[in-house]
Scaffold this active site. Structure first.
Site, PDB file in Angstrom:
ATOM      1  N   SER A   1       5.573  13.889 -30.463  1.00  0.00           N
ATOM      2  CA  SER A   1       4.695  14.447 -29.430  1.00  0.00           C
ATOM      3  C   SER A   1       4.064  13.312 -28.635  1.00  0.00           C
ATOM      4  O   SER A   1       4.777  12.528 -28.030  1.00  0.00           O
ATOM      5  CB  SER A   1       3.639  15.352 -30.075  1.00  0.00           C
ATOM      6  OG  SER A   1       2.858  15.997 -29.089  1.00  0.00           O
TER       7      SER A   1
ATOM      8  N   HIS B   1       7.464  17.283 -27.566  1.00  0.00           N
ATOM      9  CA  HIS B   1       6.547  18.189 -26.879  1.00  0.00           C
ATOM     10  C   HIS B   1       6.408  17.752 -25.421  1.00  0.00           C
ATOM     11  O   HIS B   1       5.908  16.672 -25.131  1.00  0.00           O
ATOM     12  CB  HIS B   1       5.174  18.175 -27.547  1.00  0.00           C
ATOM     13  CG  HIS B   1       5.176  18.738 -28.932  1.00  0.00           C
ATOM     14  ND1 HIS B   1       4.202  18.425 -29.856  1.00  0.00           N
ATOM     15  CD2 HIS B   1       6.020  19.590 -29.560  1.00  0.00           C
ATOM     16  CE1 HIS B   1       4.452  19.073 -30.989  1.00  0.00           C
ATOM     17  NE2 HIS B   1       5.551  19.779 -30.828  1.00  0.00           N
TER      18      HIS B   1
ATOM     19  N   ASP C   1       2.370  19.782 -36.258  1.00  0.00           N
ATOM     20  CA  ASP C   1       3.682  20.387 -36.040  1.00  0.00           C
ATOM     21  C   ASP C   1       4.763  19.490 -36.637  1.00  0.00           C
ATOM     22  O   ASP C   1       4.812  18.295 -36.351  1.00  0.00           O
ATOM     23  CB  ASP C   1       3.937  20.587 -34.545  1.00  0.00           C
ATOM     24  CG  ASP C   1       5.207  21.378 -34.275  1.00  0.00           C
ATOM     25  OD1 ASP C   1       5.538  22.253 -35.103  1.00  0.00           O
ATOM     26  OD2 ASP C   1       5.850  21.132 -33.241  1.00  0.00           O
TER      27      ASP C   1
END
EC number: 3.1.1.61
Length: 352
Positions: A174, A200, A296
């Site tokens: 991310s 992401h 995540d």
């Protein structure tokens, strides 16, 4: 600090950020030269920056900041092909994340993207600025409802069935991940296992990101399309706004690109990819979780390890934001912790 040549956009961004607890916009500027003057008086912790402005473009301004006093920068860009290309240049120049700019439907922006903006700024504030400066070369949260990977791919027990010798690599990252992925993928030889990636990033930007990497790497890199085959020497990047799953057909692997609710407030979600890799590839997979805020991928990496896969988490020293790797380590999902510079070698040696 918010730097954008549109007074309307500045007003909207400032309103959203100032309403968030713990965030204060200390200054705004209509162009980088005005921003430089104001920064001499008070230096911000995070800069929200447009890339297309008069007098000095955002990329030049960003490079100046990163060379003189590295500071977390969030790019606020339009959802256009040109905007996506320029945003990729900004990420390569040291920006930590990208959010989409408010369009004419400002009410819709406040409904759909305000939380994403706030979360991205918070994430940027935690970035390792020393690593930012060292990483310079020439994500985003979505809905408040937090789903798990069960909404896309229900959990099942047991290891992957039917054996195959084909190896795959699943990578999740991310904040700071665009630079990290560039460092890893450009170091890989043309002959290496097939790779599937979740970074992401908003929709419209992943295609430009993949195209940029494809021009830099020995391996092929592309934005994943439904039913693309995962093959040696190629990396597939999940399209923004869609989930990416690994599927098995006989001895070959394919990807499935799915709509669906955000998982861990992200779409694409690393947990979804990792769970599908655990199920489809089992011990033939290598799972890698890299820099990023939040958790995540932590649960999914553990599922991969439990299915027999080798699993790696990026270390704190080389992470821009040591959130996702830290949580994966905490849950027991990583069997090894490595610096970013060792990842490419590990991909080649572990999966031979």
């Amino acid at each position: 600090m918010v730097v954008d040549d549109s007074a309307v956009v500045r007003q909207v961004l400032v309103g959203v950020l100032n309403e968030a607890p713990g965030i204060e916009v200390i200054a705004t500027a209509a162009d980088p030269l005005l921003a430089i003057e104001k920064m001499r008086q008070q230096w911000p912790d995070v800069i929200v920056l447009d890339v297309e402005m008069p007098r000095m473009d955002g990329i030049t301004f960003l490079r100046k900041i990163m060379s003189e006093r590295p500071t977390p920068v969030v790019i606020c860009s339009t959802l256009t092909e040109k905007g996506a290309r320029v945003t990729m240049d900004a990420l390569a120049a040291g920006a930590v994340a990208v959010v989409t700019k408010p369009r004419l439907g400002l009410k819709q922006f406040l409904t759909d993207s305000a939380d994403e903006l706030v979360a991205t700024v918070r994430s940027a504030a935690r970035a390792n600025v020393k690593r930012l400066a060292a990483r310079v070369t020439a994500a985003p949260l979505e809905a408040e409802v937090k789903h798990t990977a069960d909404v896309i791919l229900p959990a099942q027990t047991g290891r992957a069935l039917a054996q195959t010798t084909e190896r795959i690599v699943a990578i999740g990252t991310s904040t700071g991940g665009t630079q990290a992925l560039e460092e890893v993928l450009t170091a890989l030889p043309r002959v290496c296992p097939g790779i599937v990636i979740v970074q992401h990033m908003p929709e419209k930007f992943t295609a430009a990101f993949a195209a940029r990497l494809n021009g830099l790497c020995q391996i092929a890199v592309k934005e994943a399309a439904n039913n693309d085959r995962v093959m040696p020497g190629r990396a597939l990047i999940a399209p923004g706004g869609k989930h990416l799953l690994l599927r098995r057909s006989g001895a070959q692997y394919f990807v499935e690109v799915l709509e669906g609710p955000p998982v861990n407030r992200h779409r694409p979600s690393v947990d979804v990819l990792f769970r599908s890799a655990a199920r489809a590839a089992g011990s033939n997979a290598l799972g890698i979780i890299m820099t990023g805020m939040g958790d995540d991928g932590a649960a999914g990496l553990l599922e991969m390890r439990q299915a027999g896969a080798r699993t790696i988490a990026q270390d704190e020293h080389t992470s821009i934001v040591f959130g996702m790797p830290k949580e994966a380590i905490k849950r027991g999902g990583a069997d090894r912790i490595l610096p970013l510079g060792a990842m490419a070698r590990e991909i080649v040696t572990q999966l031979q």
